[in-house]
Design a protein around this motif. Sequence first.
Motif, PDB file in Angstrom:
ATOM      1  N   THR A   1     -24.959 -19.180  -5.639  1.00 25.98           N
ATOM      2  CA  THR A   1     -26.063 -19.732  -4.348  1.00 25.98           C
ATOM      3  C   THR A   1     -27.474 -20.173  -4.928  1.00 25.98           C
ATOM      4  N   GLY A   2     -27.036 -20.805  -6.451  1.00 27.75           N
ATOM      5  CA  GLY A   2     -27.973 -21.775  -6.903  1.00 27.75           C
ATOM      6  C   GLY A   2     -27.191 -22.921  -7.431  1.00 27.75           C
ATOM      7  N   SER A   3     -26.559 -23.055  -7.769  1.00 29.14           N
ATOM      8  CA  SER A   3     -25.411 -24.633  -8.797  1.00 29.14           C
ATOM      9  C   SER A   3     -25.675 -25.000  -7.631  1.00 29.14           C
ATOM     10  N   THR A   4     -25.675 -26.455  -8.054  1.00 29.46           N
ATOM     11  CA  THR A   4     -24.840 -27.455  -7.785  1.00 29.46           C
ATOM     12  C   THR A   4     -24.639 -28.131  -8.849  1.00 29.46           C
ATOM     13  N   ALA A   5     -23.827 -29.272  -8.000  1.00 27.99           N
ATOM     14  CA  ALA A   5     -23.562 -29.891  -8.999  1.00 27.99           C
ATOM     15  C   ALA A   5     -24.492 -31.419  -9.440  1.00 27.99           C
ATOM     16  N   LYS A   6     -25.184 -31.128  -8.900  1.00 23.01           N
ATOM     17  CA  LYS A   6     -26.315 -32.158  -9.389  1.00 23.01           C
ATOM     18  C   LYS A   6     -26.912 -31.474 -10.701  1.00 23.01           C
ATOM     19  N   LEU A   7     -27.139 -30.104 -10.727  1.00 21.26           N
ATOM     20  CA  LEU A   7     -27.581 -29.076 -11.067  1.00 21.26           C
ATOM     21  C   LEU A   7     -27.303 -28.813 -12.828  1.00 21.26           C
ATOM     22  N   VAL A   8     -25.879 -28.913 -12.759  1.00 23.87           N
ATOM     23  CA  VAL A   8     -24.366 -28.682 -13.333  1.00 23.87           C
ATOM     24  C   VAL A   8     -25.031 -30.442 -14.436  1.00 23.87           C
ATOM     25  N   THR A   9     -25.188 -31.046 -13.726  1.00 20.63           N
ATOM     26  CA  THR A   9     -24.413 -32.866 -14.643  1.00 20.63           C
ATOM     27  C   THR A   9     -26.043 -32.991 -15.054  1.00 20.63           C
TER      28      THR A   9
ATOM     29  N   GLU B   1     -16.042 -20.275  -1.949  1.00 18.42           N
ATOM     30  CA  GLU B   1     -15.703 -20.973  -1.954  1.00 18.42           C
ATOM     31  C   GLU B   1     -14.304 -21.261  -1.441  1.00 18.42           C
ATOM     32  N   ASN B   2     -13.759 -22.274  -0.507  1.00 17.50           N
ATOM     33  CA  ASN B   2     -12.749 -22.834  -1.019  1.00 17.50           C
ATOM     34  C   ASN B   2     -12.461 -23.661  -1.755  1.00 17.50           C
ATOM     35  N   VAL B   3     -10.836 -24.069  -2.067  1.00 17.69           N
ATOM     36  CA  VAL B   3     -10.623 -25.482  -2.442  1.00 17.69           C
ATOM     37  C   VAL B   3     -11.084 -26.457  -2.638  1.00 17.69           C
ATOM     38  N   ARG B   4     -11.063 -26.791  -1.054  1.00 18.95           N
ATOM     39  CA  ARG B   4     -11.877 -28.099  -1.078  1.00 18.95           C
ATOM     40  C   ARG B   4     -12.684 -28.223  -1.691  1.00 18.95           C
ATOM     41  N   HIS B   5     -13.987 -26.972  -1.230  1.00 19.14           N
ATOM     42  CA  HIS B   5     -14.385 -27.014  -1.660  1.00 19.14           C
ATOM     43  C   HIS B   5     -15.331 -27.652  -3.591  1.00 19.14           C
ATOM     44  N   LEU B   6     -14.272 -27.183  -3.611  1.00 16.40           N
ATOM     45  CA  LEU B   6     -14.624 -26.877  -6.027  1.00 16.40           C
ATOM     46  C   LEU B   6     -13.970 -27.798  -5.782  1.00 16.40           C
ATOM     47  N   ARG B   7     -12.989 -28.142  -5.141  1.00 18.47           N
ATOM     48  CA  ARG B   7     -12.519 -30.136  -5.082  1.00 18.47           C
ATOM     49  C   ARG B   7     -14.104 -31.115  -5.030  1.00 18.47           C
ATOM     50  N   GLU B   8     -13.933 -31.105  -4.386  1.00 16.09           N
ATOM     51  CA  GLU B   8     -15.693 -31.893  -3.858  1.00 16.09           C
ATOM     52  C   GLU B   8     -16.186 -31.397  -4.576  1.00 16.09           C
ATOM     53  N   GLU B   9     -17.127 -30.437  -5.659  1.00 16.32           N
ATOM     54  CA  GLU B   9     -17.543 -30.309  -6.096  1.00 16.32           C
ATOM     55  C   GLU B   9     -16.944 -30.585  -8.016  1.00 16.32           C
ATOM     56  N   LEU B  10     -16.019 -30.686  -7.984  1.00 20.42           N
ATOM     57  CA  LEU B  10     -16.204 -31.316  -9.249  1.00 20.42           C
ATOM     58  C   LEU B  10     -15.472 -32.570  -8.943  1.00 20.42           C
ATOM     59  N   ALA B  11     -15.579 -33.402  -8.040  1.00 20.80           N
ATOM     60  CA  ALA B  11     -15.029 -34.905  -8.182  1.00 20.80           C
ATOM     61  C   ALA B  11     -16.635 -35.138  -7.895  1.00 20.80           C
ATOM     62  N   THR B  12     -17.853 -34.400  -7.678  1.00 23.12           N
ATOM     63  CA  THR B  12     -18.810 -35.269  -7.485  1.00 23.12           C
ATOM     64  C   THR B  12     -19.432 -35.395  -8.716  1.00 23.12           C
TER      65      THR B  12
ATOM     66  N   ARG C   1     -17.874 -34.853 -11.889  1.00 22.55           N
ATOM     67  CA  ARG C   1     -17.083 -36.588 -12.224  1.00 22.55           C
ATOM     68  C   ARG C   1     -18.081 -37.672 -12.411  1.00 22.55           C
ATOM     69  N   SER C   2     -17.921 -37.318 -10.484  1.00 22.48           N
ATOM     70  CA  SER C   2     -18.886 -39.152 -10.806  1.00 22.48           C
ATOM     71  C   SER C   2     -20.134 -39.391 -11.126  1.00 22.48           C
ATOM     72  N   ILE C   3     -21.105 -38.237 -11.703  1.00 23.77           N
ATOM     73  CA  ILE C   3     -22.709 -38.017 -11.935  1.00 23.77           C
ATOM     74  C   ILE C   3     -22.221 -38.543 -13.355  1.00 23.77           C
ATOM     75  N   LEU C   4     -21.200 -37.441 -13.829  1.00 25.16           N
ATOM     76  CA  LEU C   4     -21.264 -37.891 -15.386  1.00 25.16           C
ATOM     77  C   LEU C   4     -21.104 -39.401 -15.607  1.00 25.16           C
ATOM     78  N   SER C   5     -19.581 -40.112 -14.883  1.00 23.82           N
ATOM     79  CA  SER C   5     -19.597 -40.936 -15.300  1.00 23.82           C
ATOM     80  C   SER C   5     -20.710 -42.242 -14.788  1.00 23.82           C
ATOM     81  N   SER C   6     -21.180 -41.940 -14.394  1.00 26.98           N
ATOM     82  CA  SER C   6     -22.012 -43.334 -13.639  1.00 26.98           C
ATOM     83  C   SER C   6     -23.537 -43.269 -14.812  1.00 26.98           C
ATOM     84  N   SER C   7     -23.311 -41.986 -14.964  1.00 28.25           N
ATOM     85  CA  SER C   7     -23.987 -41.910 -17.038  1.00 28.25           C
ATOM     86  C   SER C   7     -23.658 -41.711 -17.895  1.00 28.25           C
ATOM     87  N   GLY C   8     -22.547 -42.323 -18.005  1.00 27.93           N
ATOM     88  CA  GLY C   8     -22.085 -43.074 -19.535  1.00 27.93           C
ATOM     89  C   GLY C   8     -21.678 -41.610 -19.860  1.00 27.93           C
TER      90      GLY C   8
END
Length: 365
Positions: free
Chosen positions: A34-42, A58-69, A71-78
């Motif tokens: 109830t507290g973690s987000t992709a932004k927090l993790v990255t 959560e379901n598979v779709r939500h998990l995949r979206e979080e993983l994709a987000t 990856r996107s944040i980490l990639s943009s940060s090099g």
Amino acid sequence: MGESKCSIDLVNTGLKMWCTLGIQVPVVCAPMATGSTAKLVTQVVLGGGFAFIPAGYENVRHLREELATTRSILSSSGQSHSLRLAVGVGFYGWKLDQDGDGANAMLDAALQAGVRAIWFSFGSELGKYVEYVRESDTNTGRKTLIFIQVNSVDEALKAVNEWHADIVVAQGIEAGGPGANYAPPAFNLVSSILSALPPNAPPVLAAGGIINGAQIAGFLALGAAGAVLGTRFLLTPESAYTGPQKAALLISDSTSTVRSHAFAHARGTFGWPGNIDARGIRNKLVEDIENDEELSVVQERLADATKHGMSDYMVIYAGTGAADLHDIVEAQDVVKELYREIIARLRATQSILIEPKKVVIEPED
């Protein structure tokens, strides 16, 4: 912090695990459903620590979206230069059991994203999920580290001897969120587990009530490989906690938290093993459950409080360390501050290893 990805050697852990995870600080952000987000993790990762995305409820779709987000944040940060994703995913064993055939799909979502670690907790049959990950690794030629959360020495021995965990997370009774009501304090639990495990056992991480680098340094001195923090990362701009929830944490004191089944009942998250409850802020919601208020009424009040930002009737998970937190700090800065505190405390304690100068006492006239 140093430039090397293995600068963790500065605190003398000497553990390949940290280099495998590619982190600089022996700090892990727990998978908080109830507290973690992709932004927090990255942001924890970018600060030099390691962090887990919670699969939670959560379901598979939500998990995949979080993983994709992520990856996107980490990639943009090099920070993402390979197929491996520099985070982990945390799973509840009992929830995977409920998912049945869907459990494999959830695990596949994490494994196909190339996460570096999988965290399992709260399940008596975790071995089958560990084996699924191992078989996937064999087929793909990668290595996914398995974290297993335990609350007793017996559970730690099972995690090591039967399930061959790569890392054991020893969660004490002080921890916020779900935990075993029979767990001893974290320091006692870690000490007992380290004594019970053989010399070649996997690393042990301490969890429960930990909020600062001095405490982490103490666990490192005890023999732990690092620490898992949850509540400390809830008081960051990047966490999923709302303003009212964070405000409630900021005004909490040493008597504010309680262990109870009330939080799960109010949220309607049934299926937890019987000896698992949770620690959170005691408020009117907890009092109503304890006073046998009709569950449907409690859940209606919770929904209304959540909608209108009334923290006295929200579920606010928190560990015992919440009382010592007084500011909202960005997650990257939290990790960096923890690193400085760890190093300062370890260097300060080195003085006891210095041989004292011989003192000559002159006889009195």
